[in-house]
Design an enzyme around this catalytic site. Structure first.
Site, PDB file in Angstrom:
ATOM      1  N   HIS A 286     -45.067 -51.062 -15.700  1.00 53.60           N
ATOM      2  CA  HIS A 286     -45.161 -52.778 -15.381  1.00 53.60           C
ATOM      3  C   HIS A 286     -43.846 -52.782 -14.934  1.00 53.60           C
ATOM      4  CE1 HIS A 286     -43.717 -54.570 -19.303  1.00 53.60           C
ATOM      5  NE2 HIS A 286     -44.424 -53.539 -20.097  1.00 53.60           N
ATOM      6  N   ASP A 298     -38.932 -50.863 -22.413  1.00 53.58           N
ATOM      7  CA  ASP A 298     -39.800 -52.124 -21.195  1.00 53.58           C
ATOM      8  C   ASP A 298     -39.812 -52.737 -20.183  1.00 53.58           C
ATOM      9  OD1 ASP A 298     -42.256 -52.739 -22.300  1.00 53.58           O
ATOM     10  OD2 ASP A 298     -41.436 -54.764 -23.715  1.00 53.58           O
ATOM     11  N   GLU A 332     -47.038 -57.702 -16.246  1.00 54.18           N
ATOM     12  CA  GLU A 332     -47.407 -57.484 -18.146  1.00 54.18           C
ATOM     13  C   GLU A 332     -46.737 -58.736 -18.576  1.00 54.18           C
ATOM     14  OE1 GLU A 332     -48.236 -55.599 -21.903  1.00 54.18           O
ATOM     15  OE2 GLU A 332     -46.215 -56.350 -20.752  1.00 54.18           O
ATOM     16  N   GLU A 333     -45.469 -58.987 -19.360  1.00 58.48           N
ATOM     17  CA  GLU A 333     -45.377 -59.612 -20.033  1.00 58.48           C
ATOM     18  C   GLU A 333     -46.078 -61.217 -20.066  1.00 58.48           C
ATOM     19  OE1 GLU A 333     -44.159 -58.082 -22.334  1.00 58.48           O
ATOM     20  OE2 GLU A 333     -42.831 -56.268 -21.538  1.00 58.48           O
ATOM     21  N   HIS A 430     -38.114 -56.010 -25.960  1.00 63.52           N
ATOM     22  CA  HIS A 430     -38.374 -57.823 -25.506  1.00 63.52           C
ATOM     23  C   HIS A 430     -36.458 -58.084 -26.677  1.00 63.52           C
ATOM     24  CE1 HIS A 430     -42.588 -58.292 -25.606  1.00 63.52           C
ATOM     25  NE2 HIS A 430     -42.139 -57.238 -24.816  1.00 63.52           N
TER      26      HIS A 430
END
Lengths: 470, 470
Positions: A286, A298, A332-333, A430
């Protein structure tokens, strides 16, 4: 000896015999081809250079942001330069902004102690002057359920369940307590809390607050409360002070805000299959990330690995029989809108995905794959395991796959997730520590080669029905 | 299908049947016991705190230095605090000092370009004002062999063979070209070179020069030449400039020096065996390090893991049947005197070591073990492999073990090395980047638990003669 061990052993024996029976049809060609993917990835990989641009030049790519738009344009251009057909698939995404850096301190007997917090994604802000309240600590959501509105009303709920360090798979530890981050504000809001502060989902003790998605569910607007993460060091400090001090309050100031949805895109590049163009093999990650770091692990890693899978196939002269598609999902998040949109369009067009592989667990040394498919297909995949042994890829399990490809689930699709070593993942996840320098070039490139090898095998052999009959 | 694959498969089948036959004698007790080692290491491990002291408070611990002495005292005290019998084994070690920070630049058409170099351990210094010479580049030792004294005389030889990035096991890539660092000065000195500069043994392109041991062999004192490592980035730069510029020289200034041997110590702690005290199980690492970083990965990690193996056994209530000994060796890096001394004393005392395990490959996620033993013993060890599966320990191979325990090799001893993930190891190895912050706490602790589990199994079951007969 446990029953489960016996079952495992019979299964193991079955595998050995099966392996003897079918290995002959896969030959040295596959060994040589897979070696060439690893060799080329480690000597001529492009993933690390792409990641440097995504991370260092563009930076954090929260859905709806200018950076997310730049990332769409950049990856599209890079894939076009390589000669692939590239398509931008429109998708409406949520837009949330953190605003000014958050402020927070503990007030203990007129002393102010600064603590490291960040708003959770989707949270409302505080009043302009901030808010302050007494703190009530609970060890996660089960403990919160036992509280009454009288316990909570007007207070700040502190959800302090740590990740379980004894889990070898750190994602399991995450899964076991992520509900306090996702649903904490909803449940504490129902009880009349003033705000929620959640222990960062990090196995390490450090000063980084870790953001992530949260929900207000169907909570009325007037009952919604600000929701923040606190660093693990400060969670420990707060917990200790709550035991020691009779007068303690927490001050929070946040200016985050939700905006209307905005138009964004999934980036899709493909090589059309020469024999079975209607059988689609998807590899993806993503493109969006949280805003605190630069989203290198991420999921910049998954994005550049997926792009490099296509490039490595071309570089090594593979002419795929089936259509190979790299999909860089948006959002996505905090919404999964890209994954949902992609699956919706695929259904409309009656597309047949035989295999979808997502890399969204960081750019660490690959250990294997998790598969979401029936036993027959899993059995087929297990035949290929020995081909991965030289690259120390040992982990083949029937577990989940990836969030973005989840909506593609069907009886005749193998979904899979790349499984890298997970020990360091939650140090960065994150948080502002998720930056390019935390990614090792070789580890990233080994992941690319591992993904390319599995895509190659699915392209060459397709999905074999009734593999269990062998 | 290759013959080697067929052999592997028959072996594999053999293992399965063997596994069925013998697994019953190992039971759930072992599963539970091993789980408790992992749980305790991940929740109550001491290794990370010890490593913080060794790395941050003491720092680099080159043999013969004051820091090496402090490390001996510190680890002795910590082991005594835990109630173990601790013994300091005297050993004479070489003493070499780097002196003032080295200086180096390329002179290209009267322009000076600073480059990052460091003296190799054991090198002589330059004259006080430094030395300068033209540079002749060769791709490693095989290329150097082809040169004549006429090619080399009065020049600086630049050995620029890169580590092979396609090796999945990075230690193999290291082994393939470490001779240019170890023997470069000896061979170039024979040919009359002025100095030697060696490409740092690092798979990454960065600015850190990596030191390491070297030899002058039997070279006459007047033929000995200064020997340095240059960072990979600067090796690339130098190589490029040599192709582009007709006038290029390299200036080097080093004040390093060899002193007389000094007295130092191996640190030995043990738990006496309750049933077979004469059967010794050794677990160890080396206490000395190079002087540039703080030796966190090489080999602070192995030292604190070995100490914690003893502590974990005690903590979980194990009363060993056999004698368990943690040995913190002195002088692995530039002499191996500690390992040689230990083996010499063991032989004198007629001690019987049944198993020796060294951790000296960094504090990364453990992947398994390499064993140096006969097929019968290796077969015994393979029985235990399934016990390690839940912890993602898959790698059991007959390969080398560890430098310090090598001198213990005998027919009736199993030597082994812990094998952590090796992808990042050479980013740090022997460089100023080998510091505490490069070690992840969980990865270190998983290594400790993995070592403890193997020690436990050898203690419980001992060495079984003729395992192949099963």
């Amino acid at each position: 000896m446990k029953k489960s061990s016996i079952r495992k052993n019979y299964f193991f024996l079955h595998q050995v015999l099966f392996f003897f029976a079918v290995f002959a049809i896969y030959g040295q060609n596959d060994e040589a081809q897979i070696k060439s993917f690893y060799d080329n990835s480690l000597t001529q990989g492009q993933s690390y250079a792409w990641l440097a641009h995504l991370s260092n030049t563009i930076g954090g790519r929260l859905s709806g942001s200018e950076n997310a738009k730049l990332a769409v344009e950049y990856t599209k251009q890079e894939l076009e330069k390589l000669g692939f057909d590239v398509y931008l698939q429109p998708v409406l995404v949520p837009k949330w902004e953190r605003g000014k850096p958050e402020e927070a301190f503990l007030r203990v007997n007129d002393k102010k102690i600064t603590v490291n917090i960040c708003a959770l994604g989707g949270s409302i802000g505080t009043p302009e002057k901030g808010l302050e309240g007494e703190v009530i600590e609970v060890n996660g959501m089960n403990a919160l359920e036992k509280l009454t509105p009288e316990d909570v009303k007007g207070r700040i709920v502190f959800l302090n369940e740590p990740m379980d360090p004894t889990q070898i798979h750190t994602f399991k530890a995450y899964g076991n307590c992520v509900n306090q981050r996702y649903s904490g504000a909803l449940e504490a809001g129902k009880l009349g809390a003033k705000a929620v502060v959640v222990r960062s989902l990090n196995l390490r003790l450090d000063d980084f607050p870790h953001t992530g998605s949260m929900t207000y569910g169907d909570l009325a607007v007037e009952n919604r409360i600000p929701s923040v993460a606190i660093s693990t060091n400060d969670a420990e400090k707060l917990s200790k002070l709550l035991k020691e001090e009779s007068s303690l309050s927490l001050y929070l100031k946040m200016s985050c805000k939700q905006f209307d949805d905005v138009l964004s895109h999934n980036v899709i590049a493909e090589i059309k299959g020469s024999e079975f163009p209607n059988e689609i093999i998807l590899v993806g990650g993503h493109l969006d990330s949280w805003d605190l770091g630069d989203g290198a692990h991420d999921d910049g890693a998954g994005v550049v690995q997926s792009m490099d899978v296509l490039r490595l196939l071309k570089l090594t002269g593979i002419k795929p029989k089936r259509t190979i598609r790299a999909v860089l999902f948006m959002n996505e998040e905090n919404g999964l809108r890209g994954g949902l949109k992609y699956a919706e369009e695929a259904k409309k067009k009656n597309e047949r995905h035989i295999f979808a592989l997502e890399s969204d667990s960081g750019g660490f040394t690959p250990r294997g794959f998790s598969f979401d498919c029936n036993a027959s297909y899993f059995n087929q995949v297990l035949q290929w395991k020995p081909l991965f042994e030289p690259y120390l890829i040992h982990y083949f399990k029937q577990e989940g796959s990836g969030a973005d490809i989840g909506p593609l689930k069907s009886e005749h699709t193998v979904l899979a997730g790349l499984r890298p070593d997970s020990q360091r993942y939650f140090d960065y996840h994150h948080a502002s520590s998720d930056t390019f320098d935390a990614v090792n070039k070789r580890e990233l490139e080994l992941g690319t080669a591992t993904m390319t090898s599995m895509v190659y095998l699915f392209d060459k052999y397709g999905l074999q029905e009734n593999s269990l009959k062998h």
